[in-house]
Every structure is written in C-alpha cells, then in structure tokens.
Design a protein around this motif. Sequence first.
Motif, PDB file in Angstrom:
ATOM      1  N   ALA A   1      59.764  68.996  51.386  1.00 34.83           N
ATOM      2  CA  ALA A   1      59.417  70.011  52.387  1.00 34.83           C
ATOM      3  C   ALA A   1      58.973  69.356  53.681  1.00 34.83           C
ATOM      4  O   ALA A   1      58.536  68.202  53.702  1.00 34.83           O
ATOM      5  N   TRP A   2      59.089  70.126  54.728  1.00 32.22           N
ATOM      6  CA  TRP A   2      58.568  69.737  56.038  1.00 32.22           C
ATOM      7  C   TRP A   2      57.388  70.639  56.370  1.00 32.22           C
ATOM      8  O   TRP A   2      57.475  71.862  56.226  1.00 32.22           O
ATOM      9  N   PHE A   3      56.332  70.009  56.822  1.00 30.34           N
ATOM     10  CA  PHE A   3      55.171  70.702  57.349  1.00 30.34           C
ATOM     11  C   PHE A   3      54.967  70.238  58.788  1.00 30.34           C
ATOM     12  O   PHE A   3      55.469  69.188  59.184  1.00 30.34           O
ATOM     13  N   ARG A   4      54.211  71.016  59.534  1.00 32.36           N
ATOM     14  CA  ARG A   4      53.867  70.569  60.888  1.00 32.36           C
ATOM     15  C   ARG A   4      52.422  70.975  61.191  1.00 32.36           C
ATOM     16  O   ARG A   4      51.894  71.921  60.606  1.00 32.36           O
ATOM     17  N   GLN A   5      51.851  70.223  62.107  1.00 29.02           N
ATOM     18  CA  GLN A   5      50.482  70.515  62.514  1.00 29.02           C
ATOM     19  C   GLN A   5      50.358  70.332  64.015  1.00 29.02           C
ATOM     20  O   GLN A   5      50.619  69.242  64.536  1.00 29.02           O
TER      21      GLN A   5
ATOM     22  N   ARG B   1      47.723  72.853  59.186  1.00 25.84           N
ATOM     23  CA  ARG B   1      49.059  72.438  58.791  1.00 25.84           C
ATOM     24  C   ARG B   1      49.813  73.632  58.238  1.00 25.84           C
ATOM     25  O   ARG B   1      49.264  74.400  57.445  1.00 25.84           O
ATOM     26  N   GLU B   2      51.068  73.790  58.637  1.00 25.37           N
ATOM     27  CA  GLU B   2      51.853  74.920  58.153  1.00 25.37           C
ATOM     28  C   GLU B   2      53.200  74.439  57.619  1.00 25.37           C
ATOM     29  O   GLU B   2      53.773  73.463  58.116  1.00 25.37           O
ATOM     30  N   GLY B   3      53.680  75.131  56.603  1.00 25.92           N
ATOM     31  CA  GLY B   3      54.980  74.811  56.049  1.00 25.92           C
ATOM     32  C   GLY B   3      56.091  75.298  56.959  1.00 25.92           C
ATOM     33  O   GLY B   3      55.989  76.364  57.556  1.00 25.92           O
ATOM     34  N   VAL B   4      57.138  74.485  57.058  1.00 27.29           N
ATOM     35  CA  VAL B   4      58.265  74.801  57.935  1.00 27.29           C
ATOM     36  C   VAL B   4      59.519  75.091  57.117  1.00 27.29           C
ATOM     37  O   VAL B   4      60.190  76.094  57.333  1.00 27.29           O
ATOM     38  N   SER B   5      59.832  74.191  56.185  1.00 28.84           N
ATOM     39  CA  SER B   5      61.062  74.341  55.419  1.00 28.84           C
ATOM     40  C   SER B   5      60.963  73.528  54.148  1.00 28.84           C
ATOM     41  O   SER B   5      60.216  72.542  54.084  1.00 28.84           O
ATOM     42  N   ALA B   6      61.716  73.936  53.124  1.00 30.63           N
ATOM     43  CA  ALA B   6      61.714  73.213  51.852  1.00 30.63           C
ATOM     44  C   ALA B   6      63.089  73.300  51.217  1.00 30.63           C
ATOM     45  O   ALA B   6      63.845  74.251  51.439  1.00 30.63           O
ATOM     46  N   ILE B   7      63.384  72.291  50.398  1.00 22.51           N
ATOM     47  CA  ILE B   7      64.622  72.294  49.621  1.00 22.51           C
ATOM     48  C   ILE B   7      64.294  71.760  48.237  1.00 22.51           C
ATOM     49  O   ILE B   7      63.667  70.709  48.091  1.00 22.51           O
TER      50      ILE B   7
ATOM     51  N   ASP C   1      58.815  73.080  42.151  1.00 22.97           N
ATOM     52  CA  ASP C   1      59.803  73.757  42.983  1.00 22.97           C
ATOM     53  C   ASP C   1      59.123  74.697  43.969  1.00 22.97           C
ATOM     54  O   ASP C   1      58.133  75.352  43.639  1.00 22.97           O
ATOM     55  N   TYR C   2      59.690  74.763  45.156  1.00 19.83           N
ATOM     56  CA  TYR C   2      59.233  75.775  46.113  1.00 19.83           C
ATOM     57  C   TYR C   2      59.704  77.150  45.638  1.00 19.83           C
ATOM     58  O   TYR C   2      60.839  77.318  45.209  1.00 19.83           O
TER      59      TYR C   2
END
Length: 127
Positions: A35-39, A45-51, A102-103
């Motif tokens: 997953a990608w998070f950003r801050q 910190r917030e989640g952006v995308s996951a696979i 898993d997400y």
Amino acid sequence: QLQVAESGGGLVQPGGSLRLSCTVSGDTADYYTVAWFRQAPGKEREGVSAINSNDDRGHYADSVKGRFTISRDISEKTVYLQMNTLQPEDTGLYFCAASIVDYSPDYGFRPDDFDYWGQGTQVTVSS
C-alpha cells in the motif's frame, strides 16, 4: 524479513504526473499486500492505494480515484503508483508499506496492519 524502498518523488506543477516505485525485497515478498500512504505537514498519515498479493485489483482513497493507478510487477518485485492530474493537496511524504493482511474495503487503510515501511519519498505539487 522484508525491505521496502520507495523512489520517484519530486516537484511537479498542478495537473502534472509522477510515477512512484516501491521495491519490496525478501523471500516472501510476493505474498504481501502493498500500500501507499502519504502524510502532509501537520496532518495524519492517510492511505492512498493498495494492491493485494492475490489479485491485480487496486484499491483507492476517494480523494485519488480516477487519478491514481496502482500496479504490480512481480518479476521486478516492484509496485508502482502512477499519479496523474496532481493537485497541491496531493503534496506530502509518500510511504510504501507491506502487510501480510489483505486490504479490505470493509475496513479501509489501517497502518497498524503494515509491518514493513519504507523511508518515504517527497511529492510536492506547486506552481
């Protein structure tokens, strides 16, 4: 034990694009959700995308749907985040993380599920 490393950040003008790369190395890397998070400064910190490891379907935060695309190259052990139509509010330190869990859209992005984190790569969207 996994090693996670991001690259590809930079300065881009509003409306521009960037592609982030996340290399996940280790014997069991293929079995992990990435997953990608950003801050952003002063924000959580917030989640952006996951696979997930078992399919190629990407999951996205509402704020990036239709603009960001996550993909995975198993042979390269790399997960990419293609970011298009970037806006100033996309500015932040972007982290890649790996989890054996898993997400699920039912639960959303849960940082505590992720055991392995990269150091982050800075994305700045500004004119």
